[in-house]
Write a protein that holds these residues in place. Structure first.
Motif, short mmCIF file in Angstrom:
data_model
loop_
_atom_site.label_atom_id
_atom_site.label_comp_id
_atom_site.label_asym_id
_atom_site.label_seq_id
_atom_site.Cartn_x
_atom_site.Cartn_y
_atom_site.Cartn_z
N ALA A 83 7.40 -6.42 43.13
CA ALA A 83 7.99 -6.63 41.58
C ALA A 83 7.11 -6.81 40.81
O ALA A 83 7.20 -6.20 39.84
CB ALA A 83 9.69 -7.58 41.33
N LEU A 84 6.27 -8.00 41.48
CA LEU A 84 5.71 -8.53 40.67
C LEU A 84 4.30 -7.31 39.73
O LEU A 84 3.54 -7.47 39.23
CB LEU A 84 5.01 -10.03 40.74
CG LEU A 84 4.79 -10.78 39.70
CD1 LEU A 84 4.64 -10.99 38.24
CD2 LEU A 84 3.95 -11.49 40.21
N ARG A 85 4.20 -7.42 40.57
CA ARG A 85 2.80 -6.34 41.08
C ARG A 85 2.95 -5.10 39.93
O ARG A 85 2.24 -4.82 39.60
CB ARG A 85 2.89 -5.79 42.70
CG ARG A 85 1.09 -5.32 42.72
CD ARG A 85 0.94 -4.33 43.92
NE ARG A 85 0.40 -5.52 45.23
CZ ARG A 85 0.99 -5.59 46.11
NH1 ARG A 85 2.41 -5.22 46.16
NH2 ARG A 85 1.14 -7.03 47.41
N GLU A 86 4.41 -4.69 40.49
CA GLU A 86 4.45 -3.62 39.37
C GLU A 86 4.62 -3.99 37.94
O GLU A 86 4.21 -2.84 36.87
CB GLU A 86 5.92 -2.79 39.88
CG GLU A 86 7.17 -1.81 39.36
CD GLU A 86 5.69 -0.56 40.34
OE1 GLU A 86 5.31 0.26 38.90
OE2 GLU A 86 5.40 -0.35 41.60
N GLY A 87 4.37 -5.00 37.47
CA GLY A 87 5.58 -5.57 36.89
C GLY A 87 3.81 -5.48 35.77
O GLY A 87 3.44 -5.38 34.78
N LEU A 88 2.92 -6.02 36.99
CA LEU A 88 1.16 -6.77 36.39
C LEU A 88 0.67 -5.02 35.54
O LEU A 88 -0.12 -4.57 35.31
CB LEU A 88 0.63 -7.08 37.34
CG LEU A 88 0.85 -8.72 37.19
CD1 LEU A 88 0.60 -9.09 38.70
CD2 LEU A 88 0.53 -9.23 36.02
N GLY A 163 -4.00 -10.06 37.15
CA GLY A 163 -2.39 -9.62 38.22
C GLY A 163 -3.06 -10.32 39.81
O GLY A 163 -1.87 -10.40 39.92
N ARG A 164 -4.40 -10.88 40.03
CA ARG A 164 -4.05 -10.50 41.96
C ARG A 164 -3.91 -12.08 41.35
O ARG A 164 -3.47 -12.31 42.24
CB ARG A 164 -5.91 -11.01 41.46
CG ARG A 164 -6.27 -9.82 41.72
CD ARG A 164 -7.67 -9.67 42.37
NE ARG A 164 -8.44 -8.02 42.30
CZ ARG A 164 -8.73 -7.10 42.92
NH1 ARG A 164 -8.03 -6.85 44.23
NH2 ARG A 164 -8.95 -6.10 42.91
N ALA A 165 -3.80 -12.94 40.46
CA ALA A 165 -2.96 -14.57 41.23
C ALA A 165 -2.52 -14.44 40.39
O ALA A 165 -1.75 -15.60 41.56
CB ALA A 165 -4.28 -14.65 39.77
N GLY A 166 -2.19 -13.72 39.99
CA GLY A 166 -0.39 -13.72 40.02
C GLY A 166 0.51 -13.27 41.13
O GLY A 166 1.12 -13.84 41.74
N GLU A 167 -0.35 -12.53 42.22
CA GLU A 167 0.22 -12.32 43.41
C GLU A 167 -0.25 -13.41 44.62
O GLU A 167 1.47 -13.39 45.62
CB GLU A 167 -0.23 -11.12 44.24
CG GLU A 167 0.08 -9.66 43.14
CD GLU A 167 -0.75 -8.52 44.02
OE1 GLU A 167 -0.45 -8.44 44.64
OE2 GLU A 167 -0.97 -7.26 43.21
N THR A 168 -0.60 -14.27 44.04
CA THR A 168 -1.36 -14.74 45.22
C THR A 168 -0.09 -16.07 44.99
O THR A 168 0.29 -17.03 45.57
CB THR A 168 -2.91 -16.04 45.33
OG1 THR A 168 -3.43 -14.31 45.10
CG2 THR A 168 -3.25 -16.69 45.67
N ILE A 169 -0.22 -16.54 43.62
CA ILE A 169 0.52 -17.92 42.61
C ILE A 169 2.37 -17.02 43.58
O ILE A 169 3.30 -17.93 44.37
CB ILE A 169 0.92 -17.74 41.48
CG1 ILE A 169 -0.15 -18.72 41.04
CG2 ILE A 169 2.66 -18.58 41.80
CD1 ILE A 169 -0.24 -17.68 39.77
#
Length: 176
Positions: A83-88, A163-169
């Motif tokens: 979901a976060l990936r889609e949002g980013l 975005g990559r940082a967000g997915e990792t988090i």
């Protein structure tokens, strides 16, 4: 009988979305709107009533055409990371205008606050993807998404992808 309108109202609103999402409500004057939108001042007032009227029309359009479809896509994902990936990956000015409305207008305008809070609630529910994650996780994911959107807006060329940082988090948070 009045003169026929000399502009496409939907196109003016779409252009206003981009302008407000880029420069914010307070960063735009009526003169800026007239110049950028190509609409005479009197026509702008007659159609929208005020700068605020045009802003509300632009905010509603951005949320309906950019954010609502994003929320639907997020809700259909397999989980919070997706979901976060889609949002980013979202394109268009909708999330940017939502961020600016949240921090700039919502504290001062109760109508904007209601619109923003309703939208944030929708994003919260969708952020869990199809997992039914708890409210705290969903709210945190929405905050992360919007925070990363802010970071992306201010990123210099060559900076790491937010975005990559967000997915990792998100992956790390969900593992604990």
């Amino acid at each position: 009988m009045g003169r026929p309108r000399g502009f496409d109202e939907a196109e003016v609103i779409r252009s206003a979305v981009e302008l407000f999402a880029c420069r914010s409500y307070d960063g735009i004057s009526i003169d800026d709107l007239v110049t950028h939108l190509g609409v005479h001042r009197n026509s702008l007032y007659k159609t929208f009533g005020s700068k605020r009227g045009l802003y509300l029309a632009a905010l509603r359009r951005a949320l309906e055409h950019d954010v609502a479809p994003l929320v639907e896509r997020m809700a259909k994902t397999a989980g919070p990371a997706e979901a976060l990936r889609e949002g980013l990956a979202a394109r268009g000015p909708g999330l940017d205008l939502l961020v600016l409305a949240t921090v700039e207008r919502a504290p001062e305008d109760t109508e904007v606050a209601e619109i923003v809070n309703r939208t944030l609630g929708s994003i919260d529910r969708a952020a869990a993807g199809g997992t039914g994650a708890g409210q705290e996780i969903s709210t945190a994911l929405t905050a992360l998404l919007l925070g990363l959107r802010i970071r992306a807006r201010s990123a210099a060329p060559g900076e790491p992808d937010a975005g990559r940082a967000g997915e990792t988090i998100v992956r790390r948070l969900l593992q604990h």
